[in-house]
Enzyme design. Structure first.
Site, PDB file in Angstrom:
ATOM      1  CG  ASN A   1      -1.786   1.241   1.289  1.00 16.09           C
ATOM      2  OD1 ASN A   1      -2.687   1.368   0.466  1.00 16.09           O
ATOM      3  ND2 ASN A   1      -1.540   2.172   2.213  1.00 16.09           N
ATOM      4  CD  GLU A   2      -1.353   5.898   0.556  1.00 14.94           C
ATOM      5  OE1 GLU A   2      -0.771   6.285   1.580  1.00 14.94           O
ATOM      6  OE2 GLU A   2      -2.410   6.408   0.140  1.00 14.94           O
TER       7      GLU A   2
HETATM    8  C1  BGC Z   1      -3.680   5.290   3.769  1.00 15.77           C
HETATM    9  C2  BGC Z   1      -4.688   4.998   4.848  1.00 15.77           C
HETATM   10  C3  BGC Z   1      -5.077   6.286   5.547  1.00 15.77           C
HETATM   11  C4  BGC Z   1      -5.720   7.185   4.524  1.00 15.77           C
HETATM   12  C5  BGC Z   1      -6.270   8.482   5.074  1.00 15.77           C
HETATM   13  C6  BGC Z   1      -3.908   6.569   3.033  1.00 15.77           C
HETATM   14  O1  BGC Z   1      -2.715   7.273   3.034  1.00 15.77           O
HETATM   15  O2  BGC Z   1      -3.526   4.193   2.919  1.00 15.77           O
HETATM   16  O3  BGC Z   1      -4.147   4.046   5.715  1.00 15.77           O
HETATM   17  O4  BGC Z   1      -5.899   6.061   6.645  1.00 15.77           O
HETATM   18  O5  BGC Z   1      -4.820   7.484   3.505  1.00 15.77           O
HETATM   19  O6  BGC Z   1      -5.286   9.337   5.516  1.00 15.77           O
END
Ligand code: BGC
Length: 430
Positions: free
Chosen positions: A155-156
């Site tokens: 993720n990201e």
């Molecule tokens: C992430 C989440 C986070 C969301 C809101 C994203 O960067 O994957 O884990 O809660 O943004 O900030």
């Protein structure tokens, strides 16, 4: 307007933010530290670990057809090389529960939180991490392979570089403030309200505490400021995971996800904006070209000035997170990504932190109109996932940020679907 048949319309969560009691990961450890930067600890979070069925049922009842969630590496492998069958079976149950309700499970293998043992080995700056990640992915693939369909590896993946850029700007401000302090000036001239002296004193204590907990003064957790070497390590981890999945479960369709801003240039700052976009997106294209899709995660825009992002424009509405309420950003980002990547896109996260659900409905309406306009123009957007299914633990900012389509009273863990849940469901294909 409803999406066409086959479109994935759902909501997303991440294990550490919703499950509760993820006691073996680095975030939990940091939350418990005396000099923690977390506003509060996650504790039971919203007890999704035990209440996932209710949550999936609510999602389904609203008309949504897909659920994106993550597996917690530190639950599955709490000690290096020791894999917990019971935890793997837990995630099998979650996947099967989705299927029972006719919901497509989209499984993220890694969403920010790492096992403490990995960080003690050097974390996301260590050359051994891609192999460690691949070993975990191999066990997941061996055990759960036949159940897996769509998988996000990391993720990201670009989060650390974004944090590095923020940290660099912050250090520059600090330096300037320190110089002023030395010259007898006030230390309240940094942008954020910071007591420079106390922070400097604490820095030493934080380092000592880190040494105790992680065996190093500077633990390389996933969301640490990332070096170029570490960026390459993350890409290697992705490539190794992809190879494992291709071999053991060839039916899986996979990709990673990126945190993407609608990067706009202030007048005359086109070059700076191009650099930001390159660091945030373009330089990853060679690593993801063999993936089956890209997970786009977008919340707002960044207007880039001479020295980086400018403050939110005067008078603009902001979200609880402090960034601009700018739902048009999603369409802009999808179009830009498509021009360079070309492959299938799934919006794996988009949403707004607000206490006003009517504001969320408005935000989602605009964002979805943007997605549909892209699809009309032939851009292969295959799914849209709202962040988040539930109000949850927003990392260092704690539970005060409400991104959810469902509210939770954490004293009873009772769920309260918000109107935005049904609103999102109204776009579901028939
Ligand atoms: C992430 C989440 C986070 C969301 C809101 C994203 O960067 O994957 O884990 O809660 O943004 O900030």
């Amino acid at each position: 307007m409803k999406f066409e048949k086959g479109f994935l319309l759902g909501a997303a969560t991440a294990a550490h933010q919703v499950e509760g009691n993820n006691t073996h990961n680095d975030c939990w450890a940091q939350e418990q530290m005396k000099y923690t930067s977390y506003a509060e600890p996650s504790l039971d979070a919203v007890d999704h670990y035990h209440r996932y069925e209710e949550d999936i049922r609510l999602l389904k009842e609203a008309g949504l057809n897909a659920y994106r969630f993550s597996l917690e590496w530190a639950r599955i492998e709490s000690e290096e090389g020791v894999f917990d069958e019971k935890e793997i079976e837990h995630y099998r149950d979650v996947i099967l529960c989705c299927k029972k309700y006719g919901v497509e499970p989209v499984v993220t293998l890694f969403h920010f939180s790492s096992p403490v043992w990995l960080i003690r080995k050097g974390g996301w700056e260590a050359d051994s991490t891609p192999d460690d990640f691949a070993a975990y992915v191999r066990v997941v693939a061996e055990k759960l392979g036949p159940e897996l369909g769509l998988v996000c590896t990391i993720n990201e993946a670009n989060m650390g570089l974004q944090i590095a850029a923020i940290a660099q700007r912050y250090r520059q401000q600090m330096k300037a403030a320190a110089a002023r302090l030395k010259a007898g000036g006030a230390d309240n001239q940094v942008q954020m309200g910071i007591n420079f002296k106390t922070m400097m004193e604490n820095q030493k204590r934080i380092a000592e505490e880190n040494k105790e907990v992680f065996g190093t003064e500077n633990p390389a957790v996933f969301c640490s400021a990332r070096s170029a070497e570490s960026d390459a390590i993350v890409m290697k981890a992705h490539e190794k995971a992809r190879a494992v999945l291709r071999k053991l479960c060839p039916q899986v369709r996979l990709g990673l996800t990126l945190s993407l801003h609608d990067v706009q240039a202030a007048d005359g700052c086109e070059k700076q904006a191009e650099q930001v976009w390159n660091s945030e997106f373009s330089h990853y294209v060679p690593y993801i070209k063999d993936d089956d899709f890209l997970g786009v995660q977008c919340y707002s825009r960044n207007i880039i000035g001479e020295n980086g992002p400018l403050p939110v424009p005067e008078g603009a509405a902001v979200t609880q997170m402090g960034y601009e309420n700018y739902p048009e950003s999603l369409e802009h980002v999808i179009r830009r990504v498509h021009a360079e990547f070309g492959g299938d896109i799934i919006v794996t996260e988009n949403g707004i932190a607000t206490a006003d659900d009517a504001e969320r409905v408005k935000y989602l309406g605009t964002a979805i109109a943007g997605v549909q306009s892209c699809i009309r123009d032939g851009i292969p957007v295959k799914g849209y996932f709202c962040w988040s299914l539930l109000d949850n633990f927003e990392w260092q900012k704690g539970f005060a940020m409400t991104f959810g389509l469902i509210a939770v009273d954490r004293s009873t863990q009772k769920r309260f679907p918000k109107p935005s849940l049904a609103f999102l469901g109204s776009y579901a294909p028939d």
